[in-house]
Design an enzyme around this catalytic site. Sequence first.
Site, PDB file in Angstrom:
ATOM      1  N   ASP A  13       0.813  -1.232   0.000  1.00  0.00           N
ATOM      2  CA  ASP A  13       0.000   0.000   0.000  1.00  0.00           C
ATOM      3  C   ASP A  13       0.840   1.273   0.000  1.00  0.00           C
ATOM      4  O   ASP A  13       0.420   2.309   0.521  1.00  0.00           O
ATOM      5  CB  ASP A  13      -0.958   0.009   1.216  1.00  0.00           C
ATOM      6  CG  ASP A  13      -1.880  -1.192   1.214  1.00  0.00           C
ATOM      7  OD1 ASP A  13      -2.209  -1.664   0.116  1.00  0.00           O
ATOM      8  OD2 ASP A  13      -2.261  -1.647   2.305  1.00  0.00           O
ATOM      9  N   LYS A  16       1.777   2.191  -5.113  1.00  0.00           N
ATOM     10  CA  LYS A  16       2.289   1.647  -6.381  1.00  0.00           C
ATOM     11  C   LYS A  16       1.355   1.958  -7.554  1.00  0.00           C
ATOM     12  O   LYS A  16       1.803   2.342  -8.629  1.00  0.00           O
ATOM     13  CB  LYS A  16       2.486   0.125  -6.261  1.00  0.00           C
ATOM     14  CG  LYS A  16       3.488  -0.266  -5.171  1.00  0.00           C
ATOM     15  CD  LYS A  16       3.563  -1.761  -4.984  1.00  0.00           C
ATOM     16  CE  LYS A  16       2.333  -2.393  -4.392  1.00  0.00           C
ATOM     17  NZ  LYS A  16       2.051  -2.044  -2.985  1.00  0.00           N
ATOM     18  N   GLY A  40      -4.609  -4.193  -3.863  1.00  0.00           N
ATOM     19  CA  GLY A  40      -5.585  -3.143  -4.168  1.00  0.00           C
ATOM     20  C   GLY A  40      -4.773  -1.931  -4.554  1.00  0.00           C
ATOM     21  O   GLY A  40      -4.140  -1.317  -3.700  1.00  0.00           O
ATOM     22  N   HIS A  41      -4.699  -1.630  -5.830  1.00  0.00           N
ATOM     23  CA  HIS A  41      -3.870  -0.532  -6.319  1.00  0.00           C
ATOM     24  C   HIS A  41      -4.768   0.622  -6.744  1.00  0.00           C
ATOM     25  O   HIS A  41      -5.574   0.496  -7.656  1.00  0.00           O
ATOM     26  CB  HIS A  41      -2.996  -0.997  -7.492  1.00  0.00           C
ATOM     27  CG  HIS A  41      -1.972  -2.014  -7.072  1.00  0.00           C
ATOM     28  ND1 HIS A  41      -1.075  -2.591  -7.930  1.00  0.00           N
ATOM     29  CD2 HIS A  41      -1.696  -2.545  -5.841  1.00  0.00           C
ATOM     30  CE1 HIS A  41      -0.290  -3.427  -7.254  1.00  0.00           C
ATOM     31  NE2 HIS A  41      -0.652  -3.421  -5.989  1.00  0.00           N
ATOM     32  N   GLN A 224       1.951  -6.008  -3.291  1.00  0.00           N
ATOM     33  CA  GLN A 224       2.386  -6.124  -1.888  1.00  0.00           C
ATOM     34  C   GLN A 224       3.667  -5.311  -1.682  1.00  0.00           C
ATOM     35  O   GLN A 224       3.887  -4.373  -2.408  1.00  0.00           O
ATOM     36  CB  GLN A 224       2.586  -7.606  -1.493  1.00  0.00           C
ATOM     37  CG  GLN A 224       1.288  -8.405  -1.371  1.00  0.00           C
ATOM     38  CD  GLN A 224       0.687  -8.843  -2.687  1.00  0.00           C
ATOM     39  OE1 GLN A 224       1.354  -9.459  -3.493  1.00  0.00           O
ATOM     40  NE2 GLN A 224      -0.564  -8.539  -2.919  1.00  0.00           N
TER      41      GLN A 224
HETATM   42  P1  GDP Z   1      -0.779   0.376  -3.536  1.00  0.00           P
HETATM   43  O1  GDP Z   1      -1.355  -0.899  -3.076  1.00  0.00           O
HETATM   44  O2  GDP Z   1       0.692   0.441  -3.317  1.00  0.00           O
HETATM   45  O3  GDP Z   1      -1.144   0.728  -4.946  1.00  0.00           O
HETATM   46  O4  GDP Z   1      -1.396   1.507  -2.601  1.00  0.00           O
HETATM   47  P2  GDP Z   1      -2.947   1.647  -2.170  1.00  0.00           P
HETATM   48  O5  GDP Z   1      -3.714   2.130  -3.329  1.00  0.00           O
HETATM   49  O6  GDP Z   1      -3.425   0.410  -1.513  1.00  0.00           O
HETATM   50  O7  GDP Z   1      -2.833   2.705  -1.010  1.00  0.00           O
HETATM   51  C1  GDP Z   1      -2.277   3.967  -1.209  1.00  0.00           C
HETATM   52  C2  GDP Z   1      -3.344   5.001  -0.828  1.00  0.00           C
HETATM   53  O8  GDP Z   1      -2.729   6.273  -0.697  1.00  0.00           O
HETATM   54  C3  GDP Z   1      -4.410   5.175  -1.900  1.00  0.00           C
HETATM   55  O9  GDP Z   1      -5.611   5.518  -1.282  1.00  0.00           O
HETATM   56  C4  GDP Z   1      -3.865   6.328  -2.727  1.00  0.00           C
HETATM   57  O10 GDP Z   1      -4.898   7.034  -3.391  1.00  0.00           O
HETATM   58  C5  GDP Z   1      -3.245   7.164  -1.669  1.00  0.00           C
HETATM   59  N1  GDP Z   1      -2.069   7.961  -2.081  1.00  0.00           N
HETATM   60  C6  GDP Z   1      -1.072   7.629  -2.933  1.00  0.00           C
HETATM   61  N2  GDP Z   1      -0.122   8.572  -2.939  1.00  0.00           N
HETATM   62  C7  GDP Z   1      -0.496   9.520  -2.066  1.00  0.00           C
HETATM   63  C8  GDP Z   1       0.087  10.740  -1.586  1.00  0.00           C
HETATM   64  O11 GDP Z   1       1.181  11.131  -1.970  1.00  0.00           O
HETATM   65  N3  GDP Z   1      -0.604  11.435  -0.632  1.00  0.00           N
HETATM   66  C9  GDP Z   1      -1.817  11.035  -0.175  1.00  0.00           C
HETATM   67  N4  GDP Z   1      -2.419  11.772   0.740  1.00  0.00           N
HETATM   68  N5  GDP Z   1      -2.400   9.892  -0.595  1.00  0.00           N
HETATM   69  C10 GDP Z   1      -1.745   9.136  -1.514  1.00  0.00           C
HETATM   70  P1  IMO Z   2      -0.947  -4.144  -2.273  1.00  0.00           P
HETATM   71  O1  IMO Z   2      -0.480  -4.685  -3.618  1.00  0.00           O
HETATM   72  C1  IMO Z   2      -0.966  -4.626   2.051  1.00  0.00           C
HETATM   73  C2  IMO Z   2      -1.075  -8.726   3.590  1.00  0.00           C
HETATM   74  C3  IMO Z   2      -2.325  -9.166   4.275  1.00  0.00           C
HETATM   75  C4  IMO Z   2      -1.757 -10.188   5.248  1.00  0.00           C
HETATM   76  C5  IMO Z   2      -0.657 -10.835   4.441  1.00  0.00           C
HETATM   77  C6  IMO Z   2      -1.075 -12.131   3.755  1.00  0.00           C
HETATM   78  O2  IMO Z   2      -2.232  -3.432  -2.330  1.00  0.00           O
HETATM   79  O3  IMO Z   2       0.154  -3.384  -1.644  1.00  0.00           O
HETATM   80  P2  IMO Z   2      -2.631 -12.790   1.712  1.00  0.00           P
HETATM   81  O4  IMO Z   2      -4.007 -12.372   1.329  1.00  0.00           O
HETATM   82  O5  IMO Z   2      -1.609 -12.465   0.685  1.00  0.00           O
HETATM   83  O6  IMO Z   2      -2.582 -14.213   2.152  1.00  0.00           O
HETATM   84  O7  IMO Z   2      -2.273 -11.924   3.029  1.00  0.00           O
HETATM   85  O8  IMO Z   2      -0.290  -9.892   3.458  1.00  0.00           O
HETATM   86  N1  IMO Z   2      -1.285  -8.195   2.225  1.00  0.00           N
HETATM   87  C7  IMO Z   2      -1.204  -6.896   1.893  1.00  0.00           C
HETATM   88  N2  IMO Z   2      -1.010  -5.816   2.681  1.00  0.00           N
HETATM   89  N3  IMO Z   2      -1.082  -4.485   0.708  1.00  0.00           N
HETATM   90  C8  IMO Z   2      -1.249  -5.563  -0.085  1.00  0.00           C
HETATM   91  O9  IMO Z   2      -1.220  -5.483  -1.428  1.00  0.00           O
HETATM   92  C9  IMO Z   2      -1.368  -6.839   0.517  1.00  0.00           C
HETATM   93  N4  IMO Z   2      -1.561  -8.084   0.029  1.00  0.00           N
HETATM   94  C10 IMO Z   2      -1.506  -8.894   1.093  1.00  0.00           C
HETATM   95  O10 IMO Z   2      -2.953  -8.098   4.939  1.00  0.00           O
HETATM   96  O11 IMO Z   2      -1.149  -9.519   6.330  1.00  0.00           O
HETATM   97 MG    MG Z   3      -2.900  -1.589  -1.831  1.00  0.00          MG
END
Ligand code: GDP
Ligand code: IMO
Ligand code: MG
Length: 423
Positions: A13, A16, A40-41, A224
Amino acid sequence: MAVDLLLGLQWGDEGKGKIVDVLTADYDIIARFQGGPNAGHTLEFDGIKHVLRTIPSGIFHEKAINVIGNGVVIDPVVFVQELDGLEQFKIDYKSKLIISRKAHIILPTHRLLDAASETSKGKAKIGSTLKGIGPTYMDKTGRNGLRIGDLEQDNWKEKYRNLANKHEALIGFHDVQIQYDLAELEKEFFTAVERLKELTFIDSEEYFQNAQRNGKTILAEGAQGSLLDIDFGTYPFVTSSNTTAAGACTGLGVAPNQIGEVYGIFKAYTTRVGSGPFPTELFDEVGAEMAKVGHEFGAVTGRPRRCGWLDLVALKYTCQINGVTQLMMMKGDVLSGFDSLQVCTGYKYKGETIHHLPYNIEAENVTPIYTEFPCWKEDLTKMSDPSQFPAELNNYIDFLEKELEIPIKVVSVGPDRTQTIHR
Ligand code: GDP
Ligand code: IMO
Ligand code: MG
């Protein structure tokens, strides 16, 4: 052309999805190499927020081809939901989304096995997203899995049935009983598979070789984060794939000497969702403030993310394992107005100060040693150039660059595509 990689350096998270979307303007092909719908991207532009699970984050660009590599595990049901989500934006996914025949399929019973395994672990549960990731990779390495290429064979339903039967028996071995209606789940699954079969399946390793020969630019998108890597993460509280750079080679069929830039992405603080050790975790109002301002709730499960200070010991470790060549710092805007900032620069471990990640990083084994920094007060979200950065932010960035010995080339100051500052 070399293949560039983008990887999360923490526990996922990091942002990415946002950065891949931004970088896609410079690439012909975006390729996911591991993980599945546990990811979840999130990307945001034109006031709309999109969350992608299996589909690479280049899908919203007109020209880029998006490839789901052999290292990914695909749940047809979730995948079709994602396709439906794209339809309203008139994304022509049939022409620009292609799938490796060697990618493995998540069966409904894989999800049930995940639930049975987690429930029976009780307090020791991993905190899995329950998307069937672990059981599917177990079948892959156990040489029992069903692959995308199998869907082109006449006997695939027979293979499916044998595997699902085995899973049902395994579910029965767990101490806890879970409730399910397999007939209903299968109806949904088989319908989704028919939709999935409308897409183009490829031999992705050959596809990438040809693309490279023809001068195409390729960006590999990790899911991840490195601390969730099956080998190098905080085992057993990890996911079931190699989230690190080596995973891109095995997950796409690209040789190690073909890797170019390695973009490492990290938050200006740290978050983690699910169980497992997290040395710099905050349990006070400062952590609660990070969670609130940063909207730190899982994009997939909606679970609150645990928050804490930046851990440089862990970050150095993941930069090294991945061979990171440039860094991207996300969410600095979230920290604006904090009284001060702490960065973990070492651990107290068995009475000694150490600067590497030991085998056990549980709270009872390590105590973080912090360096304190003054925090910037200004709102960063409207800034568009490094010349506007407050001195405290520059100071923070300079310190991190010096410690990590890698340049921070991008500073993200908000979720939108446009809130991205290149240095
Ligand atoms: P990913 O899994 O690495 O793609 O990241 P996620 O989408 O799960 O979580 C990142 C969260 O931070 C999302 O809600 C993005 O919209 C948000 N986000 C990304 N970059 C920034 C930033 O620079 N500032 C803020 N406030 N939010 C951001
Ligand atoms: P993105 O790509 C954050 C965590 C889960 C759990 C562990 C194992 O959005 O960054 P799994 O479902 O793979 O068996 O879970 O890994 N986890 C993540 N945490 N971002 C993710 O993906 C994750 N994908 C799995 O919360 O601790
Ligand atoms: Mg994510």
